[in-house]
Motif scaffolding. Sequence first.
Motif, PDB file in Angstrom:
ATOM      1  N   GLU A   1       0.970  -1.338   0.124  1.00 44.91           N
ATOM      2  CA  GLU A   1      -0.026   0.018  -0.166  1.00 44.91           C
ATOM      3  C   GLU A   1       1.040   1.183  -0.109  1.00 44.91           C
ATOM      4  OE1 GLU A   1      -3.552   2.076   2.836  1.00 44.91           O
ATOM      5  OE2 GLU A   1      -2.909  -0.032   3.029  1.00 44.91           O
ATOM      6  N   GLY A   2       0.650   2.021  -0.975  1.00 47.39           N
ATOM      7  CA  GLY A   2       1.226   3.493  -0.947  1.00 47.39           C
ATOM      8  C   GLY A   2       2.466   3.474  -2.005  1.00 47.39           C
ATOM      9  N   GLN A   3       2.731   2.194  -2.498  1.00 45.18           N
ATOM     10  CA  GLN A   3       3.708   2.025  -3.690  1.00 45.18           C
ATOM     11  C   GLN A   3       3.169   2.714  -4.804  1.00 45.18           C
ATOM     12  OE1 GLN A   3       4.232  -2.024  -4.788  1.00 45.18           O
ATOM     13  NE2 GLN A   3       6.353  -1.771  -4.904  1.00 45.18           N
ATOM     14  N   PRO A   4       4.145   3.530  -5.383  1.00 44.40           N
ATOM     15  CA  PRO A   4       3.538   4.044  -6.833  1.00 44.40           C
ATOM     16  C   PRO A   4       3.289   2.965  -7.923  1.00 44.40           C
ATOM     17  CG  PRO A   4       5.606   5.386  -5.966  1.00 44.40           C
ATOM     18  CD  PRO A   4       5.411   4.112  -4.945  1.00 44.40           C
ATOM     19  N   PHE A   5       2.329   3.093  -8.525  1.00 45.20           N
ATOM     20  CA  PHE A   5       2.075   2.087  -9.763  1.00 45.20           C
ATOM     21  C   PHE A   5       3.159   1.812 -10.662  1.00 45.20           C
ATOM     22  CE2 PHE A   5      -0.760   0.164 -12.892  1.00 45.20           C
ATOM     23  CZ  PHE A   5      -1.107  -1.144 -12.107  1.00 45.20           C
ATOM     24  N   ALA A   6       4.007   2.729 -11.008  1.00 46.22           N
ATOM     25  CA  ALA A   6       5.427   2.543 -11.639  1.00 46.22           C
ATOM     26  C   ALA A   6       6.204   1.505 -11.032  1.00 46.22           C
ATOM     27  CB  ALA A   6       5.922   3.736 -11.888  1.00 46.22           C
ATOM     28  N   GLU A   7       6.160   1.487  -9.647  1.00 51.41           N
ATOM     29  CA  GLU A   7       7.419   0.884  -8.962  1.00 51.41           C
ATOM     30  C   GLU A   7       6.687  -0.680  -8.858  1.00 51.41           C
ATOM     31  OE1 GLU A   7      10.280  -0.696  -6.692  1.00 51.41           O
ATOM     32  OE2 GLU A   7      10.266   1.047  -7.920  1.00 51.41           O
ATOM     33  N   VAL A   8       5.237  -0.936  -8.792  1.00 57.02           N
ATOM     34  CA  VAL A   8       4.589  -2.092  -8.724  1.00 57.02           C
ATOM     35  C   VAL A   8       5.066  -2.833 -10.222  1.00 57.02           C
ATOM     36  CG1 VAL A   8       2.283  -3.316  -9.082  1.00 57.02           C
ATOM     37  CG2 VAL A   8       2.653  -1.321  -7.544  1.00 57.02           C
ATOM     38  N   PHE A   9       5.069  -2.169 -11.206  1.00 56.61           N
ATOM     39  CA  PHE A   9       5.646  -2.653 -12.576  1.00 56.61           C
ATOM     40  C   PHE A   9       7.088  -2.910 -12.399  1.00 56.61           C
ATOM     41  CE2 PHE A   9       2.687  -1.811 -16.025  1.00 56.61           C
ATOM     42  CZ  PHE A   9       1.445  -1.421 -15.376  1.00 56.61           C
ATOM     43  N   ARG A  10       7.885  -2.192 -11.878  1.00 61.85           N
ATOM     44  CA  ARG A  10       9.379  -2.258 -11.747  1.00 61.85           C
ATOM     45  C   ARG A  10       9.527  -3.672 -10.767  1.00 61.85           C
ATOM     46  NH1 ARG A  10      10.401   2.377 -10.095  1.00 61.85           N
ATOM     47  NH2 ARG A  10      10.506   3.206 -12.406  1.00 61.85           N
ATOM     48  N   ALA A  11       8.931  -3.709  -9.682  1.00 55.78           N
ATOM     49  CA  ALA A  11       9.380  -4.799  -8.720  1.00 55.78           C
ATOM     50  C   ALA A  11       8.773  -6.153  -9.545  1.00 55.78           C
ATOM     51  CB  ALA A  11       8.176  -4.495  -7.381  1.00 55.78           C
ATOM     52  N   PHE A  12       7.799  -6.119 -10.183  1.00 57.14           N
ATOM     53  CA  PHE A  12       7.110  -7.222 -10.640  1.00 57.14           C
ATOM     54  C   PHE A  12       8.335  -7.873 -11.909  1.00 57.14           C
ATOM     55  CE2 PHE A  12       5.244 -10.112 -13.999  1.00 57.14           C
ATOM     56  CZ  PHE A  12       4.666 -11.152 -13.023  1.00 57.14           C
ATOM     57  N   ARG A  13       8.991  -6.870 -12.776  1.00 57.56           N
ATOM     58  CA  ARG A  13       9.770  -7.272 -13.840  1.00 57.56           C
ATOM     59  C   ARG A  13      11.017  -7.714 -13.105  1.00 57.56           C
ATOM     60  NH1 ARG A  13       8.709  -2.946 -17.061  1.00 57.56           N
ATOM     61  NH2 ARG A  13       8.196  -4.301 -18.569  1.00 57.56           N
ATOM     62  N   MET A  14      11.515  -6.994 -12.114  1.00 58.47           N
ATOM     63  CA  MET A  14      12.588  -7.202 -11.287  1.00 58.47           C
ATOM     64  C   MET A  14      12.469  -8.760 -10.574  1.00 58.47           C
ATOM     65  SD  MET A  14      13.830  -3.672  -9.752  1.00 58.47           S
ATOM     66  CE  MET A  14      14.783  -4.544  -8.557  1.00 58.47           C
ATOM     67  N   GLU A  15      11.236  -9.130 -10.267  1.00 58.54           N
ATOM     68  CA  GLU A  15      11.061 -10.491  -9.636  1.00 58.54           C
ATOM     69  C   GLU A  15      11.187 -11.345 -10.737  1.00 58.54           C
ATOM     70  OE1 GLU A  15      10.937 -13.285  -7.025  1.00 58.54           O
ATOM     71  OE2 GLU A  15      11.114 -11.188  -6.379  1.00 58.54           O
ATOM     72  N   CYS A  16      10.639 -11.333 -11.939  1.00 63.81           N
ATOM     73  CA  CYS A  16      10.906 -12.172 -13.039  1.00 63.81           C
ATOM     74  C   CYS A  16      12.076 -12.199 -13.375  1.00 63.81           C
ATOM     75  CB  CYS A  16       9.848 -11.909 -14.189  1.00 63.81           C
ATOM     76  SG  CYS A  16       8.120 -11.999 -13.984  1.00 63.81           S
ATOM     77  N   LEU A  17      13.094 -11.384 -13.704  1.00 62.53           N
ATOM     78  CA  LEU A  17      14.425 -11.377 -13.946  1.00 62.53           C
ATOM     79  C   LEU A  17      15.280 -12.198 -12.848  1.00 62.53           C
ATOM     80  CD1 LEU A  17      14.681  -7.742 -15.376  1.00 62.53           C
ATOM     81  CD2 LEU A  17      14.631  -9.713 -16.568  1.00 62.53           C
ATOM     82  N   ALA A  18      14.856 -11.760 -11.759  1.00 60.68           N
ATOM     83  CA  ALA A  18      15.781 -12.534 -10.571  1.00 60.68           C
ATOM     84  C   ALA A  18      15.586 -13.854 -10.549  1.00 60.68           C
ATOM     85  CB  ALA A  18      15.355 -12.025  -9.225  1.00 60.68           C
ATOM     86  N   GLN A  19      14.080 -14.368 -11.166  1.00 61.13           N
ATOM     87  CA  GLN A  19      13.889 -15.962 -11.187  1.00 61.13           C
ATOM     88  C   GLN A  19      14.331 -16.547 -12.182  1.00 61.13           C
ATOM     89  OE1 GLN A  19      10.478 -17.475  -9.394  1.00 61.13           O
ATOM     90  NE2 GLN A  19       9.916 -15.544  -7.979  1.00 61.13           N
ATOM     91  N   GLY A  20      15.038 -15.862 -13.234  1.00 58.58           N
ATOM     92  CA  GLY A  20      15.562 -16.265 -14.411  1.00 58.58           C
ATOM     93  C   GLY A  20      14.958 -15.980 -15.856  1.00 58.58           C
TER      94      GLY A  20
END
Length: 184
Positions: free
Chosen positions: A65-84
């Motif tokens: 909660e309170g996370q900018p939506f652009a950061e939601v996108f960035r966090a998801f993208r980074m998680e996918c990259l971190a997982q391979g």
Amino acid sequence: ETSLRMPLADYERLMASLPGLDLVDATSMVRSLRMVKSEAEIEKIAHICTIASNAFARAHEIFYEGQPFAEVFRAFRMECLAQGADDVPYLAGGADIGGYQDIISPPSQRLLQKGDILSLNSFPMISGYYTALERTMFAGSVDATSLGIWQANIAAHEYGISLLKPGMRCSEITHKINTFLEDR
């Protein structure tokens, strides 16, 4: 989808160096050959599906909660990259309180709020193979109407899967799913 995969200037230079060459559209032939996947291709597709599913499973850890939506996108993208994943070339989504007003859009600075319905549509890729995975999540609690709509969509999805049989026309399945939803 067919794409050139080279800069237009390079293509024009290539064509100029090959006078008299006639290019023929082989899309239908290539498409029919690509429809059948090898075991190795199926494994790659399954692997990227697992990566995307695992990234979505961590939503409660990477979104807040309170996370900018652009950061939601960035966090998801980074998680996918971190997982391979090799890349996440397409990621769209939206968040709205009490319903959808714009669910497929680029990231904004809007803050994720309690009660939001968050929808992410992603296309993570590995070795040229990608998955189209979308998830709808609730930020905290959600109103009863939105929850009912979400539950009806989940039921329609399961119903649609049960209809998938050889020989079934996509239009027939779509009609049955739409009727199923209208009844609810």
